[in-house]
Write a protein that holds these residues in place. Structure first.
Motif, PDB file in Angstrom:
ATOM      1  N   LYS A 127       0.841  -1.061  -0.012  1.00 26.43           N
ATOM      2  CA  LYS A 127       0.019   0.152  -0.071  1.00 26.43           C
ATOM      3  C   LYS A 127       0.878   1.254  -0.025  1.00 26.43           C
ATOM      4  CE  LYS A 127      -3.325  -2.462   2.952  1.00 26.43           C
ATOM      5  NZ  LYS A 127      -4.001  -2.588   4.642  1.00 26.43           N
ATOM      6  N   PHE A 128       0.202   2.363  -0.406  1.00 26.21           N
ATOM      7  CA  PHE A 128       0.854   3.639  -0.278  1.00 26.21           C
ATOM      8  C   PHE A 128      -0.117   4.651  -0.276  1.00 26.21           C
ATOM      9  CE2 PHE A 128       0.699   2.300  -4.734  1.00 26.21           C
ATOM     10  CZ  PHE A 128       0.377   3.482  -5.484  1.00 26.21           C
ATOM     11  N   ALA A 129       0.282   5.957  -0.170  1.00 29.37           N
ATOM     12  CA  ALA A 129      -0.692   7.033  -0.003  1.00 29.37           C
ATOM     13  C   ALA A 129      -0.858   7.558  -1.460  1.00 29.37           C
ATOM     14  CB  ALA A 129      -0.054   8.244   0.889  1.00 29.37           C
ATOM     15  N   ALA A 130      -1.842   7.737  -2.036  1.00 27.18           N
ATOM     16  CA  ALA A 130      -2.061   8.164  -3.252  1.00 27.18           C
ATOM     17  C   ALA A 130      -3.017   9.261  -3.438  1.00 27.18           C
ATOM     18  CB  ALA A 130      -2.851   6.939  -4.049  1.00 27.18           C
ATOM     19  N   CYS A 131      -2.643  10.544  -4.419  1.00 25.04           N
ATOM     20  CA  CYS A 131      -3.825  11.510  -4.533  1.00 25.04           C
ATOM     21  C   CYS A 131      -3.905  11.593  -6.096  1.00 25.04           C
ATOM     22  CB  CYS A 131      -2.869  12.822  -4.312  1.00 25.04           C
ATOM     23  SG  CYS A 131      -3.876  14.191  -4.248  1.00 25.04           S
ATOM     24  N   PHE A 132      -5.268  11.443  -6.266  1.00 25.63           N
ATOM     25  CA  PHE A 132      -5.872  11.510  -7.657  1.00 25.63           C
ATOM     26  C   PHE A 132      -6.319  12.747  -7.976  1.00 25.63           C
ATOM     27  CE2 PHE A 132      -5.952   7.184  -6.057  1.00 25.63           C
ATOM     28  CZ  PHE A 132      -5.835   6.631  -7.243  1.00 25.63           C
ATOM     29  N   SER A 133      -6.238  12.889  -9.263  1.00 21.46           N
ATOM     30  CA  SER A 133      -6.576  14.377  -9.937  1.00 21.46           C
ATOM     31  C   SER A 133      -7.521  14.940  -9.542  1.00 21.46           C
ATOM     32  CB  SER A 133      -6.409  14.400 -11.233  1.00 21.46           C
ATOM     33  OG  SER A 133      -7.490  13.396 -12.011  1.00 21.46           O
ATOM     34  N   ALA A 134      -7.905  16.238  -8.987  1.00 18.84           N
ATOM     35  CA  ALA A 134      -8.998  17.004  -8.666  1.00 18.84           C
ATOM     36  C   ALA A 134      -9.892  16.922  -9.837  1.00 18.84           C
ATOM     37  CB  ALA A 134      -8.619  18.309  -8.320  1.00 18.84           C
ATOM     38  N   THR A 135     -11.266  17.158  -9.380  1.00 18.52           N
ATOM     39  CA  THR A 135     -12.282  17.115 -10.381  1.00 18.52           C
ATOM     40  C   THR A 135     -12.249  18.461 -11.204  1.00 18.52           C
ATOM     41  OG1 THR A 135     -13.801  15.926  -8.920  1.00 18.52           O
ATOM     42  CG2 THR A 135     -15.034  17.264 -10.665  1.00 18.52           C
ATOM     43  N   ILE A 136     -11.811  19.794 -10.271  1.00 21.42           N
ATOM     44  CA  ILE A 136     -11.562  21.046 -10.895  1.00 21.42           C
ATOM     45  C   ILE A 136     -10.234  21.387 -10.573  1.00 21.42           C
ATOM     46  CG2 ILE A 136     -12.144  23.283 -10.734  1.00 21.42           C
ATOM     47  CD1 ILE A 136     -15.190  22.523  -9.770  1.00 21.42           C
ATOM     48  N   PRO A 137      -9.138  21.239 -11.485  1.00 22.19           N
ATOM     49  CA  PRO A 137      -7.717  21.344 -11.100  1.00 22.19           C
ATOM     50  C   PRO A 137      -7.585  22.742 -10.932  1.00 22.19           C
ATOM     51  CG  PRO A 137      -8.231  21.042 -13.502  1.00 22.19           C
ATOM     52  CD  PRO A 137      -9.294  20.948 -12.761  1.00 22.19           C
ATOM     53  N   PRO A 138      -6.319  23.218 -10.110  1.00 25.56           N
ATOM     54  CA  PRO A 138      -5.298  22.396  -9.778  1.00 25.56           C
ATOM     55  C   PRO A 138      -5.487  21.952  -8.448  1.00 25.56           C
ATOM     56  CG  PRO A 138      -4.769  24.343  -9.249  1.00 25.56           C
ATOM     57  CD  PRO A 138      -6.098  24.556  -9.911  1.00 25.56           C
ATOM     58  N   ASN A 139      -4.886  20.454  -8.295  1.00 20.68           N
ATOM     59  CA  ASN A 139      -4.887  19.800  -6.759  1.00 20.68           C
ATOM     60  C   ASN A 139      -4.455  20.838  -5.626  1.00 20.68           C
ATOM     61  OD1 ASN A 139      -5.158  17.549  -8.532  1.00 20.68           O
ATOM     62  ND2 ASN A 139      -5.021  16.373  -6.841  1.00 20.68           N
ATOM     63  N   ASN A 140      -4.957  20.560  -4.447  1.00 23.59           N
ATOM     64  CA  ASN A 140      -4.541  21.457  -3.255  1.00 23.59           C
ATOM     65  C   ASN A 140      -4.955  20.260  -2.193  1.00 23.59           C
ATOM     66  OD1 ASN A 140      -3.908  23.215  -1.394  1.00 23.59           O
ATOM     67  ND2 ASN A 140      -5.545  24.536  -1.403  1.00 23.59           N
ATOM     68  N   ASP A 141      -4.253  19.449  -2.260  1.00 23.85           N
ATOM     69  CA  ASP A 141      -4.338  18.363  -1.212  1.00 23.85           C
ATOM     70  C   ASP A 141      -3.128  18.075  -0.260  1.00 23.85           C
ATOM     71  OD1 ASP A 141      -6.978  17.587  -2.366  1.00 23.85           O
ATOM     72  OD2 ASP A 141      -5.556  16.891  -4.158  1.00 23.85           O
ATOM     73  N   TRP A 142      -3.280  17.993   0.847  1.00 25.27           N
ATOM     74  CA  TRP A 142      -2.185  17.817   2.009  1.00 25.27           C
ATOM     75  C   TRP A 142      -2.137  16.476   2.527  1.00 25.27           C
ATOM     76  CZ3 TRP A 142       1.496  21.381   3.210  1.00 25.27           C
ATOM     77  CH2 TRP A 142       1.035  22.808   2.613  1.00 25.27           C
ATOM     78  N   LEU A 143      -0.879  15.767   2.625  1.00 28.23           N
ATOM     79  CA  LEU A 143      -0.620  14.613   3.556  1.00 28.23           C
ATOM     80  C   LEU A 143       0.179  15.081   4.691  1.00 28.23           C
ATOM     81  CD1 LEU A 143      -1.060  11.464   3.585  1.00 28.23           C
ATOM     82  CD2 LEU A 143       1.383  11.585   2.315  1.00 28.23           C
ATOM     83  N   ILE A 144      -0.448  15.155   5.792  1.00 28.53           N
ATOM     84  CA  ILE A 144       0.139  15.605   6.888  1.00 28.53           C
ATOM     85  C   ILE A 144       0.793  14.649   8.200  1.00 28.53           C
ATOM     86  CG2 ILE A 144      -0.119  17.523   8.915  1.00 28.53           C
ATOM     87  CD1 ILE A 144      -2.193  19.054   6.983  1.00 28.53           C
ATOM     88  N   SER A 145       1.845  15.048   8.747  1.00 28.81           N
ATOM     89  CA  SER A 145       2.536  13.814   9.458  1.00 28.81           C
ATOM     90  C   SER A 145       1.862  13.885  10.867  1.00 28.81           C
ATOM     91  CB  SER A 145       4.012  14.067   9.519  1.00 28.81           C
ATOM     92  OG  SER A 145       4.129  15.207  10.396  1.00 28.81           O
TER      93      SER A 145
END
Length: 201
Positions: A24-42
């Motif tokens: 497994k891994f963390a995955a971010c898929f394309s945003a419906t309305i680009p650009p992406n603004n997605d955060w993976l936070i520790s």
């Protein structure tokens, strides 16, 4: 918008986007309305040292995936992150690539969080795997200002084989009991059973 993705569990299985290690891994898929603004936070961690992770784009057909790396002094709001990966975004190639960032001495003796922002523009999927921290572990009395809460943080890696790291913080000095239980609720090992100082452990 990041998910924990197991390519072998999709129907049909995704065979050309395997994890860098494990399944497994963390995955971010394309945003419906680009650009992406997605955060993976520790989770919260002790400043200083290096952070390391692997990243890759699923395909270059729509442009390579883009990301930025930031550090906050414990906050999770995107505006609280100071970008440390450079003035622009980093483009991830279509093979797993290792990235390492030095945490500036500005973060020594601080409790911090690291964030990986996916800022792709109408691409496809960004993978992040093997995130880990290498740095100083504070000794009793040498640590940062005590953290604002007593908390057991998420272990890393998870899932793991054969080892993982358990981290916790204490707001004030006190007794600590840390035990491992099996699936039947039986205690199988005691890791800590003592009074410990405030700070991160």
């Amino acid at each position: 918008a990041y998910i924990i993705f197991n390519p072998a569990a999709t129907i049909p299985p995704v065979t050309d986007f395997p994890a860098q290690s494990g399944s497994k891994f963390a995955a971010c898929f394309s945003a419906t309305i680009p650009p992406n603004n997605d955060w993976l936070i520790s989770p919260l961690m002790y400043g200083g040292g290096y952070i390391n992770f692997w990243a890759r784009s699923y395909t270059a057909d729509y442009g390579l995936e883009r990301f930025k790396v930031g550090v906050s002094l414990g906050g999770t709001h995107p505006a609280s992150f100071n970008i440390i990966s450079g003035p622009t975004y980093v483009e991830a190639p279509t093979v797993w690539t290792h990235y390492s960032y030095l945490l500036s001495s500005d973060y020594n003796n601080q409790i911090i969080r690291v964030g990986i922002k996916c800022c792709s523009d109408d691409a496809f999927a960004l993978g992040i795997d093997g995130f880990h921290y290498e740095g100083p572990i504070p000794a009793a009395g040498d640590g940062p200002v005590p953290p604002p809460e007593t908390a057991l943080l998420a272990n890393f890696p998870n899932p793991f084989n054969p080892q993982t790291t358990l981290r916790y913080s204490l707001r004030e000095v006190g007794p600590v009991s840390l035990k491992i239980y099996n699936s039947r609720g039986q205690a199988v090992r005691t890791l800590v059973s003592e009074t410990q100082p405030a700070g991160s452990h």
